[in-house]
Write a protein that holds these residues in place. Structure first.
Motif, mmCIF file in Angstrom:
data_model
loop_
_atom_site.group_PDB
_atom_site.id
_atom_site.type_symbol
_atom_site.label_atom_id
_atom_site.label_comp_id
_atom_site.label_asym_id
_atom_site.label_seq_id
_atom_site.Cartn_x
_atom_site.Cartn_y
_atom_site.Cartn_z
ATOM 1 N N SER A 172 -9.582 -15.355 -2.002
ATOM 2 C CA SER A 172 -10.352 -14.112 -1.842
ATOM 3 C C SER A 172 -9.761 -13.217 -0.744
ATOM 4 O O SER A 172 -9.912 -12.003 -0.803
ATOM 5 C CB SER A 172 -11.822 -14.410 -1.577
ATOM 6 O OG SER A 172 -12.005 -14.833 -0.244
ATOM 7 N N TRP A 173 -9.053 -13.807 0.241
ATOM 8 C CA TRP A 173 -8.386 -12.992 1.273
ATOM 9 C C TRP A 173 -7.494 -11.946 0.618
ATOM 10 O O TRP A 173 -7.285 -10.875 1.159
ATOM 11 C CB TRP A 173 -7.469 -13.842 2.162
ATOM 12 C CG TRP A 173 -8.118 -14.872 3.024
ATOM 13 C CD1 TRP A 173 -9.446 -14.994 3.317
ATOM 14 C CD2 TRP A 173 -7.455 -15.948 3.716
ATOM 15 N NE1 TRP A 173 -9.636 -16.073 4.141
ATOM 16 C CE2 TRP A 173 -8.436 -16.682 4.398
ATOM 17 C CE3 TRP A 173 -6.114 -16.363 3.812
ATOM 18 C CZ2 TRP A 173 -8.148 -17.794 5.177
ATOM 19 C CZ3 TRP A 173 -5.818 -17.474 4.579
ATOM 20 C CH2 TRP A 173 -6.826 -18.179 5.262
ATOM 21 N N GLY A 231 -7.696 -10.957 -2.709
ATOM 22 C CA GLY A 231 -8.262 -10.375 -3.935
ATOM 23 C C GLY A 231 -8.093 -11.212 -5.191
ATOM 24 O O GLY A 231 -8.145 -10.686 -6.302
ATOM 25 N N ASP A 264 -9.174 -14.792 -7.542
ATOM 26 C CA ASP A 264 -10.208 -15.805 -7.756
ATOM 27 C C ASP A 264 -9.833 -16.626 -8.996
ATOM 28 O O ASP A 264 -8.736 -16.449 -9.534
ATOM 29 C CB ASP A 264 -11.610 -15.171 -7.882
ATOM 30 C CG ASP A 264 -11.699 -14.222 -9.067
ATOM 31 O OD1 ASP A 264 -10.888 -14.362 -10.012
ATOM 32 O OD2 ASP A 264 -12.564 -13.340 -9.047
ATOM 33 N N ARG A 298 0.789 -11.867 -2.143
ATOM 34 C CA ARG A 298 0.092 -10.704 -2.705
ATOM 35 C C ARG A 298 1.064 -9.535 -2.914
ATOM 36 O O ARG A 298 1.044 -8.865 -3.941
ATOM 37 C CB ARG A 298 -1.045 -10.294 -1.751
ATOM 38 C CG ARG A 298 -1.809 -9.079 -2.168
ATOM 39 C CD ARG A 298 -2.864 -9.426 -3.191
ATOM 40 N NE ARG A 298 -3.030 -8.391 -4.184
ATOM 41 C CZ ARG A 298 -3.820 -8.510 -5.246
ATOM 42 N NH1 ARG A 298 -4.486 -9.626 -5.470
ATOM 43 N NH2 ARG A 298 -3.947 -7.552 -6.106
ATOM 44 N N GLU A 322 1.828 -7.860 -6.508
ATOM 45 C CA GLU A 322 1.450 -6.451 -6.702
ATOM 46 C C GLU A 322 2.634 -5.607 -7.139
ATOM 47 O O GLU A 322 2.488 -4.696 -7.940
ATOM 48 C CB GLU A 322 0.877 -5.870 -5.407
ATOM 49 C CG GLU A 322 -0.629 -5.947 -5.401
ATOM 50 C CD GLU A 322 -1.243 -5.448 -4.105
ATOM 51 O OE1 GLU A 322 -0.497 -5.036 -3.187
ATOM 52 O OE2 GLU A 322 -2.472 -5.505 -4.026
#
Ligand code: URA
Length: 168
Positions: free
Chosen positions: A40-41, A43, A45, A155, A159
């Motif tokens: 969750s840090w 984004g 799940d 991340r 992205e």
């Protein structure tokens, strides 16, 4: 396994603990709660990742899997990864990093580094990041800052669609 088998991201941990043994799902006990928080840090799940382990049974006394136990399961894990064919792999903890990347360094040397995971069944290598295991972070909470750094790098790669193992 748990999560989304169509996800672009696959996470591989060590082995089931008592809660995982009972439920048949990976990462549902205390370290699973922390893994969910870590995801969750950045984004993520369980709808955006797929999760499994390098060992499918809980080693007696919850000890670290031996190299021969890991070697026994490896062909199944390799096939599992090939069937899911994720764009990125996140290996949590030393057991999964050492087993899947065939390395002998400790996890504190491997974490935060990108590797190319390859196996005979895969058409192309998968960019793979190693990070610390949530069970370790529960015992050493000050090390969460290292995991935070790793997850930010992860991340950024997902992205941008970058392959951090290629080029400079
Ligand atoms: N630790 C792991 O590595 N995997 C699990 O499924 C649970 C705890």
């Amino acid at each position: 396994a748990d999560g989304n088998p169509r996800a672009r991201i696959m996470i591989v941990g060590e082995a089931p603990g008592p809660e995982e043994d009972r439920s048949g799902l990976p990462f549902v006990g205390p370290s699973g709660k922390l893994l969910d928080a870590m995801l969750s840090w950045v984004g993520l799940d369980r709808t955006s990742v797929y999760i499994s382990n390098v060992l499918f049974w809980r080693p007696p006394g919850n000890r670290t899997p031996t190299a021969s136990e890991a070697a026994l399961c490896l062909p199944f894990v390799e096939r599992h990864i090939a069937l899911v064919a994720p764009d990125y792999l996140l290996l949590v903890g030393g057991s999964s990093a050492k087993t899947l990347l065939a390395l002998s360094d400790g996890v504190l040397r491997l974490r935060g580094r990108w590797f190319s995971y390859q196996s005979a069944d895969l058409p192309r290598p998968i960019p793979t990041l190693v990070t610390l295991h949530p069970a370790y972070l529960l015992r050493q909470p000050a090390q969460k800052r290292l995991a935070w750094r790793d997850l930010l790098a992860f991340r950024q790669a997902i992205e941008t669609g970058a392959d951090p193992t290629v080029g400079g």
